[in-house]
Design an enzyme around this catalytic site. Structure first.
Site, PDB file in Angstrom:
ATOM      1  CB  THR A  15      -1.151  -0.054   1.169  1.00 41.73           C
ATOM      2  OG1 THR A  15      -1.698  -1.015   1.771  1.00 41.73           O
ATOM      3  CG2 THR A  15      -1.961   1.173   1.149  1.00 41.73           C
ATOM      4  CB  SER A  59       2.100  -6.590   1.356  1.00 46.82           C
ATOM      5  OG  SER A  59       0.583  -7.017   1.635  1.00 46.82           O
ATOM      6  CB  THR A  92      -0.754  -3.807   5.828  1.00 42.92           C
ATOM      7  OG1 THR A  92      -1.563  -3.104   5.240  1.00 42.92           O
ATOM      8  CG2 THR A  92       0.285  -2.620   6.601  1.00 42.92           C
ATOM      9  CG  ASP A  93      -2.820  -7.228   2.222  1.00 41.33           C
ATOM     10  OD1 ASP A  93      -4.014  -7.034   3.530  1.00 41.33           O
ATOM     11  OD2 ASP A  93      -2.966  -7.214   0.899  1.00 41.33           O
TER      12      ASP A  93
END
Length: 111
Positions: A15, A59, A92-93
């Protein structure tokens, strides 16, 4: 002569490296690792930063195989003379999965 430490920043996308694209009506990878580093005011005063772009994708696309490849790149970079440590930018994933795998595989005394 400078007494700043050399730090290598490995960018992976996520992101943080995306921008909205009206053509696809969503976020797409659009920001380079160098752009990310340049956006941090005063970073150049703290360390000699070298950016190495590992990837630039969401991610959720980070696979265990890519995590392993990233680990290998980091370990090789930390063997280089004058390198004090490495930093990884990540979306972040899957950041915790990547961090966990990198921690398990990390061999160098350097952070």
């Amino acid at each position: 002569m400078t007494d700043k430490k050399k730090v290598i920043v490995f960018t992976t996308g996520g992101t943080i490296a995306m921008k909205f694209d009206p053509k696809v009506n969503g976020l797409v990878p659009a920001v380079s690792g160098a752009d990310l580093a340049a956006a941090v005011p005063g970073l150049d005063k703290l360390a000699d930063v070298e950016v190495r772009e590992f990837s630039n994708h969401a991610s959720c696309a980070m696979t265990p195989q890519k995590m392993f490849q990233l680990s290998q790149m980091i370990e090789e970079a930390l063997k280089e003379e004058g390198v004090a440590g490495a930093v990884v930018t990540h979306g972040t994933d899957t950041v915790e999965e990547t961090a966990y795998m990198l921690d398990i595989l990390h061999k160098s005394e350097k952070p």
